[in-house]
Design a protein around this motif. Structure first.
Motif, PDB file in Angstrom:
ATOM      1  N   GLU A  45      46.874  47.684  41.878  1.00  0.00           N
ATOM      2  CA  GLU A  45      46.232  47.989  40.597  1.00  0.00           C
ATOM      3  C   GLU A  45      44.745  48.263  40.783  1.00  0.00           C
ATOM      4  N   VAL A  46      44.070  47.410  41.536  1.00  0.00           N
ATOM      5  CA  VAL A  46      42.624  47.536  41.713  1.00  0.00           C
ATOM      6  C   VAL A  46      42.275  48.736  42.587  1.00  0.00           C
ATOM      7  N   LEU A  47      42.894  48.826  43.762  1.00  0.00           N
ATOM      8  CA  LEU A  47      42.479  49.824  44.744  1.00  0.00           C
ATOM      9  C   LEU A  47      43.090  51.206  44.538  1.00  0.00           C
ATOM     10  N   VAL A  48      44.269  51.279  43.941  1.00  0.00           N
ATOM     11  CA  VAL A  48      44.920  52.576  43.761  1.00  0.00           C
ATOM     12  C   VAL A  48      44.806  53.067  42.320  1.00  0.00           C
ATOM     13  N   GLU A  84      31.804  29.763  36.556  1.00  0.00           N
ATOM     14  CA  GLU A  84      30.918  30.499  37.470  1.00  0.00           C
ATOM     15  C   GLU A  84      31.719  31.226  38.543  1.00  0.00           C
ATOM     16  N   THR A  85      32.709  30.557  39.093  1.00  0.00           N
ATOM     17  CA  THR A  85      33.531  31.160  40.144  1.00  0.00           C
ATOM     18  C   THR A  85      34.350  32.315  39.589  1.00  0.00           C
ATOM     19  N   TYR A  86      34.920  32.125  38.417  1.00  0.00           N
ATOM     20  CA  TYR A  86      35.742  33.179  37.830  1.00  0.00           C
ATOM     21  C   TYR A  86      34.898  34.386  37.430  1.00  0.00           C
ATOM     22  N   ARG A  87      33.693  34.130  36.945  1.00  0.00           N
ATOM     23  CA  ARG A  87      32.784  35.237  36.621  1.00  0.00           C
ATOM     24  C   ARG A  87      32.509  36.070  37.874  1.00  0.00           C
ATOM     25  N   ASP A  88      32.234  35.395  38.992  1.00  0.00           N
ATOM     26  CA  ASP A  88      31.998  36.102  40.253  1.00  0.00           C
ATOM     27  C   ASP A  88      33.232  36.912  40.656  1.00  0.00           C
ATOM     28  N   ALA A  89      34.411  36.307  40.524  1.00  0.00           N
ATOM     29  CA  ALA A  89      35.654  36.990  40.884  1.00  0.00           C
ATOM     30  C   ALA A  89      35.846  38.255  40.050  1.00  0.00           C
ATOM     31  N   LYS A  90      35.634  38.135  38.742  1.00  0.00           N
ATOM     32  CA  LYS A  90      35.793  39.301  37.862  1.00  0.00           C
ATOM     33  C   LYS A  90      34.773  40.387  38.185  1.00  0.00           C
ATOM     34  N   ASP A  91      33.536  39.975  38.458  1.00  0.00           N
ATOM     35  CA  ASP A  91      32.502  40.953  38.812  1.00  0.00           C
ATOM     36  C   ASP A  91      32.875  41.710  40.078  1.00  0.00           C
ATOM     37  N   LEU A  92      33.342  40.989  41.093  1.00  0.00           N
ATOM     38  CA  LEU A  92      33.717  41.625  42.351  1.00  0.00           C
ATOM     39  C   LEU A  92      34.924  42.548  42.165  1.00  0.00           C
ATOM     40  N   ALA A  93      35.886  42.139  41.358  1.00  0.00           N
ATOM     41  CA  ALA A  93      37.044  42.990  41.092  1.00  0.00           C
ATOM     42  C   ALA A  93      36.612  44.258  40.349  1.00  0.00           C
ATOM     43  N   LYS A  94      35.702  44.110  39.407  1.00  0.00           N
ATOM     44  CA  LYS A  94      35.203  45.287  38.681  1.00  0.00           C
ATOM     45  C   LYS A  94      34.434  46.220  39.610  1.00  0.00           C
ATOM     46  N   ALA A  99      34.153  51.251  42.758  1.00  0.00           N
ATOM     47  CA  ALA A  99      33.970  51.869  44.074  1.00  0.00           C
ATOM     48  C   ALA A  99      35.235  52.573  44.554  1.00  0.00           C
ATOM     49  N   LYS A 100      36.144  52.830  43.663  1.00  0.00           N
ATOM     50  CA  LYS A 100      37.446  53.401  44.006  1.00  0.00           C
ATOM     51  C   LYS A 100      37.347  54.642  44.886  1.00  0.00           C
ATOM     52  N   GLY A 101      36.375  55.466  44.698  1.00  0.00           N
ATOM     53  CA  GLY A 101      36.224  56.685  45.491  1.00  0.00           C
ATOM     54  C   GLY A 101      35.866  56.419  46.940  1.00  0.00           C
ATOM     55  N   SER A 102      35.318  55.285  47.214  1.00  0.00           N
ATOM     56  CA  SER A 102      34.931  54.894  48.570  1.00  0.00           C
ATOM     57  C   SER A 102      35.839  53.746  49.013  1.00  0.00           C
ATOM     58  N   ASP A 103      36.899  54.093  49.746  1.00  0.00           N
ATOM     59  CA  ASP A 103      37.922  53.104  50.095  1.00  0.00           C
ATOM     60  C   ASP A 103      37.372  51.867  50.795  1.00  0.00           C
ATOM     61  N   ASP A 104      36.485  52.061  51.760  1.00  0.00           N
ATOM     62  CA  ASP A 104      35.961  50.908  52.504  1.00  0.00           C
ATOM     63  C   ASP A 104      35.168  49.974  51.609  1.00  0.00           C
ATOM     64  N   VAL A 105      34.360  50.532  50.734  1.00  0.00           N
ATOM     65  CA  VAL A 105      33.551  49.711  49.831  1.00  0.00           C
ATOM     66  C   VAL A 105      34.459  48.990  48.835  1.00  0.00           C
ATOM     67  N   ALA A 106      35.419  49.712  48.277  1.00  0.00           N
ATOM     68  CA  ALA A 106      36.342  49.102  47.319  1.00  0.00           C
ATOM     69  C   ALA A 106      37.125  47.965  47.970  1.00  0.00           C
ATOM     70  N   LYS A 107      37.621  48.191  49.178  1.00  0.00           N
ATOM     71  CA  LYS A 107      38.375  47.144  49.881  1.00  0.00           C
ATOM     72  C   LYS A 107      37.493  45.942  50.173  1.00  0.00           C
ATOM     73  N   SER A 108      36.254  46.196  50.500  1.00  0.00           N
ATOM     74  CA  SER A 108      35.324  45.107  50.787  1.00  0.00           C
ATOM     75  C   SER A 108      35.116  44.230  49.542  1.00  0.00           C
ATOM     76  N   TYR A 109      34.905  44.865  48.408  1.00  0.00           N
ATOM     77  CA  TYR A 109      34.743  44.102  47.162  1.00  0.00           C
ATOM     78  C   TYR A 109      36.033  43.355  46.821  1.00  0.00           C
ATOM     79  N   TYR A 110      37.163  44.013  47.007  1.00  0.00           N
ATOM     80  CA  TYR A 110      38.442  43.368  46.709  1.00  0.00           C
ATOM     81  C   TYR A 110      38.649  42.144  47.599  1.00  0.00           C
ATOM     82  N   LYS A 111      38.360  42.295  48.875  1.00  0.00           N
ATOM     83  CA  LYS A 111      38.525  41.181  49.821  1.00  0.00           C
ATOM     84  C   LYS A 111      37.594  40.019  49.490  1.00  0.00           C
ATOM     85  N   ARG A 112      36.472  40.301  48.893  1.00  0.00           N
ATOM     86  CA  ARG A 112      35.566  39.241  48.455  1.00  0.00           C
ATOM     87  C   ARG A 112      36.022  38.623  47.137  1.00  0.00           C
TER      88      ARG A 112
END
Length: 133
Positions: A45-48, A84-94, A99-112
């Protein structure tokens, strides 16, 4: 009516466990567990698809404040850590979605984001454990 009042007074904190506020916390807890149980679908959902709509709505501080008096010691501290933790998680997912157009950047945010989602889920488990039975 007097009998109902006496019953409510005897039940005390247990009423909070079945309150709408406690149910909001438990619904959020189940939603996070469901999300983590299907991590592959969330990653797709996030990356594709470029969406993070499966992330549940965060439990508000107002909800936690309403539960505070009937809950165990440390509930608000655990609730703050969750928020606080959930806010960070949502921010990183957003950010991963943006960053969907840049696969490496998007994956990096997702992995975080994923460990933050796991941590938020664990913290919400802790909060639920402090709610009255």
């Amino acid at each position: 009516a007097a009998t109902a009042t006496a019953t409510l007074q005897r039940v005390g904190p247990a009423v909070a466990a079945s309150s709408p506020e406690a149910e909001k916390v438990r619904v959020a807890q189940r939603a996070l567990k469901e999300l983590l149980a299907s991590e592959d679908a969330f990653q797709f959902e996030v990356l594709v698809q470029g969406s993070a709509s499966r992330l549940p709505v965060a439990v508000s501080f107002v909800t936690f404040q309403k539960l505070e008096k009937a809950s165990g010691d440390g509930m608000m501290e655990a609730a703050i850590e969750y928020a606080e933790t959930y806010r960070d998680a949502k921010d990183l997912a957003k950010l991963a979605v943006l960053a969907k157009g840049s696969d490496d950047v998007a994956k990096s945010y997702y992995k975080r984001a994923l460990p933050e989602i796991r941590a938020a889920s664990k913290l919400l488990d802790d909060v639920v454990g402090l709610l009255p039975p």
